[in-house]
Structures are given as structure tokens and as C-alpha cells.
Scaffold this motif. Structure first.
Motif, PDB file in Angstrom:
ATOM      1  N   LYS A  25       0.825  -1.203   0.000  1.00 60.06           N
ATOM      2  CA  LYS A  25       0.000   0.000   0.000  1.00 60.06           C
ATOM      3  C   LYS A  25       0.864   1.259   0.000  1.00 60.06           C
ATOM      4  O   LYS A  25       1.863   1.343   0.708  1.00 60.06           O
ATOM      5  CB  LYS A  25      -0.902   0.036   1.240  1.00 60.06           C
ATOM      6  CG  LYS A  25      -1.956  -1.038   1.263  1.00 60.06           C
ATOM      7  CD  LYS A  25      -3.067  -0.681   0.338  1.00 60.06           C
ATOM      8  CE  LYS A  25      -4.221  -1.644   0.521  1.00 60.06           C
ATOM      9  NZ  LYS A  25      -5.339  -1.308  -0.292  1.00 60.06           N
ATOM     10  N   GLU A  26       0.463   2.222  -0.753  1.00 57.44           N
ATOM     11  CA  GLU A  26       1.173   3.499  -0.831  1.00 57.44           C
ATOM     12  C   GLU A  26       1.219   4.192   0.533  1.00 57.44           C
ATOM     13  O   GLU A  26       2.191   4.869   0.851  1.00 57.44           O
ATOM     14  CB  GLU A  26       0.489   4.402  -1.871  1.00 57.44           C
ATOM     15  CG  GLU A  26       1.267   5.638  -2.204  1.00 57.44           C
ATOM     16  CD  GLU A  26       2.613   5.353  -2.852  1.00 57.44           C
ATOM     17  OE1 GLU A  26       3.567   6.105  -2.565  1.00 57.44           O
ATOM     18  OE2 GLU A  26       2.723   4.389  -3.624  1.00 57.44           O
ATOM     19  N   GLN A  27       0.196   3.990   1.366  1.00 57.18           N
ATOM     20  CA  GLN A  27       0.133   4.641   2.672  1.00 57.18           C
ATOM     21  C   GLN A  27       1.317   4.252   3.569  1.00 57.18           C
ATOM     22  O   GLN A  27       1.670   4.981   4.485  1.00 57.18           O
ATOM     23  CB  GLN A  27      -1.164   4.277   3.404  1.00 57.18           C
ATOM     24  CG  GLN A  27      -2.407   4.780   2.718  1.00 57.18           C
ATOM     25  CD  GLN A  27      -3.042   3.716   1.824  1.00 57.18           C
ATOM     26  OE1 GLN A  27      -2.355   3.014   1.107  1.00 57.18           O
ATOM     27  NE2 GLN A  27      -4.358   3.616   1.865  1.00 57.18           N
ATOM     28  N   ASP A  28       1.925   3.096   3.339  1.00 57.28           N
ATOM     29  CA  ASP A  28       3.041   2.620   4.158  1.00 57.28           C
ATOM     30  C   ASP A  28       4.412   2.976   3.590  1.00 57.28           C
ATOM     31  O   ASP A  28       5.428   2.688   4.220  1.00 57.28           O
ATOM     32  CB  ASP A  28       2.976   1.095   4.313  1.00 57.28           C
ATOM     33  CG  ASP A  28       1.922   0.649   5.297  1.00 57.28           C
ATOM     34  OD1 ASP A  28       1.620   1.396   6.246  1.00 57.28           O
ATOM     35  OD2 ASP A  28       1.392  -0.461   5.126  1.00 57.28           O
ATOM     36  N   TYR A  76      -0.363  -1.855   6.601  1.00 59.66           N
ATOM     37  CA  TYR A  76      -1.033  -2.631   5.554  1.00 59.66           C
ATOM     38  C   TYR A  76      -0.084  -3.677   4.956  1.00 59.66           C
ATOM     39  O   TYR A  76       0.206  -3.657   3.766  1.00 59.66           O
ATOM     40  CB  TYR A  76      -1.536  -1.686   4.450  1.00 59.66           C
ATOM     41  CG  TYR A  76      -2.410  -0.579   4.981  1.00 59.66           C
ATOM     42  CD1 TYR A  76      -3.744  -0.810   5.276  1.00 59.66           C
ATOM     43  CD2 TYR A  76      -1.890   0.694   5.190  1.00 59.66           C
ATOM     44  CE1 TYR A  76      -4.546   0.205   5.771  1.00 59.66           C
ATOM     45  CE2 TYR A  76      -2.689   1.720   5.693  1.00 59.66           C
ATOM     46  CZ  TYR A  76      -4.017   1.470   5.976  1.00 59.66           C
ATOM     47  OH  TYR A  76      -4.803   2.477   6.470  1.00 59.66           O
TER      48      TYR A  76
END
Length: 69
Positions: free
Chosen positions: A4-7, A16
Motif C-alpha cells: 500500500k502506498e500509505q506505508d 497494511y
């Protein structure tokens, strides 16, 4: 490992993960196969869980099936 880009910028915690790998030791193997694995199965993004037994040179890979189990 995350998918995931968020991580991407995470330095301590990945929220994620799609892959978790654990190196087993005699003192922690029961925990990693039991409670940790049970908790990890609740992570919706997790696709594979790898256990590495360095003492016996064994690698086990658990992955989601078509039913998400």
C-alpha cells in the motif's frame, strides 16, 4: 512487506502488510504459530505469512486461498 502506498514512508510500523516473515526460535515458535498467526489472519491486506526455521532449514509459507482463508 507492504503493498500500500500509505506505508511507503513508514520507518517503524507498517499498517497494511501483504507479507510477514518470521524467523522461528525455540523460545518463540509456539507464540508465532499460535497467537501471532491468529492475530495476523485478521489483517485484511495480508496475503502470505512465512515461517523460517533456521535450526532445521525449513521454510513454511501460508497464503490466502480463493475464499480468503
Amino acid at each position: 512487506m507492504t503493498c500500500k502506498e500509505q506505508d511507503r514512508g513508514a520507518s517503524k510500523i507498517i499498517y497494511y502488510p501483504c507479507l510477514i516473515a518470521e524467523v522461528l526460535s525455540p523460545g518463540t515458535e509456539a507464540i508465532e504459530r499460535g497467537k501471532k498467526f491468529q492475530n495476523y489472519r485478521r489483517i485484511s491486506t495480508l496475503k502470505k505469512y512465512i515461517l523460517i526455521n533456521a535450526q532445521q532449514m525449513i521454510v513454511e509459507c501460508f497464503r490466502l486461498n480463493q475464499n480468503g482463508i
